[in-house]
Scaffold this active site. Structure first.
Site, short mmCIF file in Angstrom:
data_model
loop_
_atom_site.label_atom_id
_atom_site.label_comp_id
_atom_site.label_asym_id
_atom_site.label_seq_id
_atom_site.Cartn_x
_atom_site.Cartn_y
_atom_site.Cartn_z
N CYS A 68 0.83 -1.21 0.00
CA CYS A 68 0.00 0.00 0.00
C CYS A 68 0.87 1.26 0.00
O CYS A 68 0.53 2.26 -0.66
CB CYS A 68 -0.91 0.02 1.22
SG CYS A 68 -2.02 -1.40 1.32
N ARG A 93 -7.81 -4.50 -2.72
CA ARG A 93 -7.40 -3.39 -3.58
C ARG A 93 -8.41 -3.26 -4.72
O ARG A 93 -8.52 -4.14 -5.56
CB ARG A 93 -6.01 -3.66 -4.17
CG ARG A 93 -4.95 -3.82 -3.13
CD ARG A 93 -3.57 -3.97 -3.76
NE ARG A 93 -2.67 -4.54 -2.76
CZ ARG A 93 -2.16 -3.87 -1.74
NH1 ARG A 93 -2.46 -2.59 -1.60
NH2 ARG A 93 -1.37 -4.46 -0.86
#
Length: 217
Positions: free
Chosen positions: A50, A127
């Site tokens: 991330c 995601r």
């Protein structure tokens, strides 16, 4: 989490509206009408994949802004966690992250957009990327596993392709980039097909009656 709690928005329908707390204050999605929106989720703050993604979005933010795009991040973390993480990323990289990041502790937005996939994680959003046009219509969705970072080039290409299609009425072929020939929609009747065959010279490429490409500036 029960599968009955799972919802998934649908393409070419209004993107589900919401009000949420973000690192830039309260955000109502519908207030962003008139802009393209890239709403993207990440599993958790202070995680390596991330972190690379947020820095990549920040590095390319001016390119998104040039396309009229507002970036909006999201994870199931608190505002304080977001602020601490973003500050740490800025100190690490020297980049400024000034797009809002939603603190979705109650998973309201995550559930609304089908970001919670129990087989991947019951406590983190996968995601996901949602591309919303200036009219508030959901135009694109991309999902990735927790282990795989996104490709920012592809998200930018996707938006450029959507904007090109809106402007020209043409479709974009595989691997299309701005400046490449695009696909003319095939004729709908036999009469149109026969008439079109006489105009082959008007196309950049005429491979078949159903696959004709034309270059448009």
């Amino acid at each position: 989490m029960s599968e009955t709690n799972f919802t998934l928005p649908r393409l070419n329908e209004p993107a589900p509206d919401f009000v949420a707390k973000t690192t830039a204050g309260e955000l109502r999605l519908s207030d962003l009408r008139g802009k393209w929106v890239v709403l993207f989720s990440h599993p958790a703050d202070f995680t390596p994949v991330c972190s690379t993604e947020f820095l990549a979005f920040a590095r390319r933010q001016e390119e998104f802004e040039a396309l009229g795009v507002q970036l909006v991040g999201l994870s199931i973390d608190s505002i304080h966690a977001h602020l601490a993480w973003l500050k740490d990323l800025e100190e690490m990289s020297g980049l400024t992250i000034n797009f809002p990041v939603i603190a979705d502790l109650d998973m309201k937005v995550s559930r609304l957009y089908g970001m919670i996939h129990p087989a991947a994680s019951e406590t983190a959003a996968v995601r996901a990327v949602f591309i919303i046009d200036p009219e508030g219509i959901l135009r694109g969705m991309l999902y990735y596993p927790l282990t795989t970072g996104r490709n920012i080039d592809e998200i930018l290409r996707f938006i450029r392709a959507l904007q090109f299609t809106d402007r020209t009425g043409l479709n974009t072929p595989a691997d299309w980039q701005p400046g490449d020939p695009a696909i003319v929609k095939p004729p709908a009747t036999l009469a149109d097909l026969k008439a079109d065959e006489a105009k082959k010279g008007e196309y950049t490429e005429y491979r078949r009656w159903y696959l004709r490409l034309k270059k448009v500036d």
